[in-house]
Design a protein around this motif. Sequence first.
Motif, PDB file in Angstrom:
ATOM      1  N   GLY A  71      10.293   6.791  -1.567  1.00 23.49           N
ATOM      2  CA  GLY A  71       9.716   6.910  -2.901  1.00 23.49           C
ATOM      3  C   GLY A  71       9.497   5.580  -3.595  1.00 23.49           C
ATOM      4  N   ASN A  72      10.025   4.481  -3.019  1.00 27.31           N
ATOM      5  CA  ASN A  72       9.795   3.154  -3.578  1.00 27.31           C
ATOM      6  C   ASN A  72       8.326   2.783  -3.317  1.00 27.31           C
ATOM      7  OD1 ASN A  72       9.487   0.306  -3.811  1.00 27.31           O
ATOM      8  ND2 ASN A  72      11.655  -0.016  -3.438  1.00 27.31           N
ATOM      9  N   PRO A  73       7.535   2.557  -4.378  1.00 25.63           N
ATOM     10  CA  PRO A  73       6.102   2.295  -4.193  1.00 25.63           C
ATOM     11  C   PRO A  73       5.812   1.098  -3.291  1.00 25.63           C
ATOM     12  CG  PRO A  73       6.585   2.738  -6.501  1.00 25.63           C
ATOM     13  CD  PRO A  73       7.900   2.596  -5.801  1.00 25.63           C
ATOM     14  N   ALA A  74       6.603   0.024  -3.422  1.00 24.35           N
ATOM     15  CA  ALA A  74       6.373  -1.166  -2.611  1.00 24.35           C
ATOM     16  C   ALA A  74       6.630  -0.875  -1.138  1.00 24.35           C
ATOM     17  CB  ALA A  74       7.263  -2.306  -3.082  1.00 24.35           C
ATOM     18  N   VAL A  75       7.682  -0.116  -0.866  1.00 28.83           N
ATOM     19  CA  VAL A  75       8.002   0.236   0.520  1.00 28.83           C
ATOM     20  C   VAL A  75       6.947   1.182   1.081  1.00 28.83           C
ATOM     21  CG1 VAL A  75       9.673   1.366   2.024  1.00 28.83           C
ATOM     22  CG2 VAL A  75      10.468  -0.164   0.213  1.00 28.83           C
ATOM     23  N   GLU A  76       6.524   2.139   0.282  1.00 30.39           N
ATOM     24  CA  GLU A  76       5.497   3.072   0.739  1.00 30.39           C
ATOM     25  C   GLU A  76       4.188   2.332   1.052  1.00 30.39           C
ATOM     26  OE1 GLU A  76       5.062   6.238  -2.049  1.00 30.39           O
ATOM     27  OE2 GLU A  76       6.928   7.211  -1.453  1.00 30.39           O
ATOM     28  N   LYS A  77       3.901   1.293   0.270  1.00 29.27           N
ATOM     29  CA  LYS A  77       2.676   0.521   0.492  1.00 29.27           C
ATOM     30  C   LYS A  77       2.725  -0.225   1.821  1.00 29.27           C
ATOM     31  CE  LYS A  77      -0.374  -2.861  -1.702  1.00 29.27           C
ATOM     32  NZ  LYS A  77      -0.597  -3.715  -2.907  1.00 29.27           N
ATOM     33  N   ILE A  78       3.874  -0.897   2.107  1.00 36.56           N
ATOM     34  CA  ILE A  78       3.941  -1.623   3.383  1.00 36.56           C
ATOM     35  C   ILE A  78       4.060  -0.654   4.556  1.00 36.56           C
ATOM     36  CG2 ILE A  78       4.842  -3.747   2.380  1.00 36.56           C
ATOM     37  CD1 ILE A  78       7.595  -2.979   3.427  1.00 36.56           C
ATOM     38  N   ALA A  79       4.625   0.540   4.311  1.00 34.16           N
ATOM     39  CA  ALA A  79       4.655   1.550   5.368  1.00 34.16           C
ATOM     40  C   ALA A  79       3.232   1.975   5.715  1.00 34.16           C
ATOM     41  CB  ALA A  79       5.488   2.749   4.931  1.00 34.16           C
ATOM     42  N   ALA A  80       2.405   2.148   4.691  1.00 40.37           N
ATOM     43  CA  ALA A  80       1.016   2.526   4.927  1.00 40.37           C
ATOM     44  C   ALA A  80       0.270   1.415   5.658  1.00 40.37           C
ATOM     45  CB  ALA A  80       0.328   2.838   3.598  1.00 40.37           C
ATOM     46  N   ARG A  81       0.553   0.155   5.300  1.00 40.62           N
ATOM     47  CA  ARG A  81      -0.091  -0.967   5.972  1.00 40.62           C
ATOM     48  C   ARG A  81       0.334  -1.037   7.435  1.00 40.62           C
ATOM     49  NH1 ARG A  81       0.602  -6.239   2.181  1.00 40.62           N
ATOM     50  NH2 ARG A  81      -0.734  -7.151   3.791  1.00 40.62           N
ATOM     51  N   THR A  82       1.614  -0.738   7.691  1.00 33.06           N
ATOM     52  CA  THR A  82       2.113  -0.743   9.068  1.00 33.06           C
ATOM     53  C   THR A  82       1.443   0.340   9.885  1.00 33.06           C
ATOM     54  OG1 THR A  82       4.265  -1.583   8.319  1.00 33.06           O
ATOM     55  CG2 THR A  82       4.181  -0.582  10.501  1.00 33.06           C
ATOM     56  N   VAL A  83       1.356   1.538   9.317  1.00 35.48           N
ATOM     57  CA  VAL A  83       0.707   2.657   9.997  1.00 35.48           C
ATOM     58  C   VAL A  83      -0.759   2.333  10.285  1.00 35.48           C
ATOM     59  CG1 VAL A  83      -0.092   5.041   9.706  1.00 35.48           C
ATOM     60  CG2 VAL A  83       2.262   4.429   9.118  1.00 35.48           C
ATOM     61  N   ALA A  84      -1.416   1.699   9.314  1.00 41.81           N
ATOM     62  CA  ALA A  84      -2.843   1.396   9.450  1.00 41.81           C
ATOM     63  C   ALA A  84      -3.126   0.439  10.602  1.00 41.81           C
ATOM     64  CB  ALA A  84      -3.377   0.814   8.147  1.00 41.81           C
ATOM     65  N   THR A  85      -2.134  -0.399  10.935  1.00 44.37           N
ATOM     66  CA  THR A  85      -2.323  -1.353  12.034  1.00 44.37           C
ATOM     67  C   THR A  85      -1.729  -0.851  13.348  1.00 44.37           C
ATOM     68  OG1 THR A  85      -0.305  -2.547  11.385  1.00 44.37           O
ATOM     69  CG2 THR A  85      -2.388  -3.329  10.474  1.00 44.37           C
TER      70      THR A  85
END
Length: 285
Positions: A71-85
């Motif tokens: 639920g941490n927005p910053a963590v969710e953002k880097i998780a999405a970036r990781t998934v995207a790559t």
Amino acid sequence: MNGRDEARHVGQVKEVTSLTNPVVKDIRALAQKKYRDQQNAFMAEGLKLVIDALDLGWTIRTLVFGKSQRGNPAVEKIAARTVATGGLVLEVSEKVLGAITRRDNPQMVLGVFQQRWHALKDFKPAGNEVWVALDRVRDPGNLGTILRTVDAVGAKGVILVGETTDPFAVETVRATMGSVFAVPVAKASVDAFLAWRKAAGVTLVGTHLKGSVDYRTVDYKKGPILLVMGNEQQGLPEPIASACDTLIRIPQAGRADSLNLAVATGVALYEIRRHALPTIGKDMA
């Protein structure tokens, strides 16, 4: 796990609670150099370091975060970036994080990144640039602190000469505070380094106990400058010392016969940069 299963798991968020999970085992193994070399990977701890690495274009293979960060927005953002790559994202228990980092109070976010080495031939000093070479540096804390200092003063890169400690060791990465992602690093034998130096046309300045020149009295405007520092115990070997244009010393008033390598490098670097870029003192005041 077969290829079809692997394809299904790549880029997916997985919840892991077991220390026997094969991915967790692989990450834990990165504490040892032979496994870092085998996997061409290393681990960086902390949300800021992971964000810095991604922003600087480093390839993330696995993102690991504690359940408390859900639920941490910053963590969710880097998780999405990781998934995207195409990277893997693991949500783990604090017990698993502690086992991976070997800390009782671990960081809640860590990333596994692909190593990045630069070819020495691609280092092309120019203008008033400052570069650093380290001969057989042994202590991970020293290397990490030097990389952080190189980053702070705006020096362009580091050349590791001979058998040195690993810049991607966990202790080194921690000591860099993220600068491992910002400072280009190459490695070379003594002979390769000396041949490169001759072709590069840099002014080679070395610190040496037998140096006769006070480091504060040298004209460092004859750039580009390459500062070369010796091994913690033995200093510069003769072939490198003989190749230096100037051997400098840092005067000491107390009983200690030498400075810590990272401290000495920092002292010399700031003096060199003060001459090369006179505004640096104002910028950092």
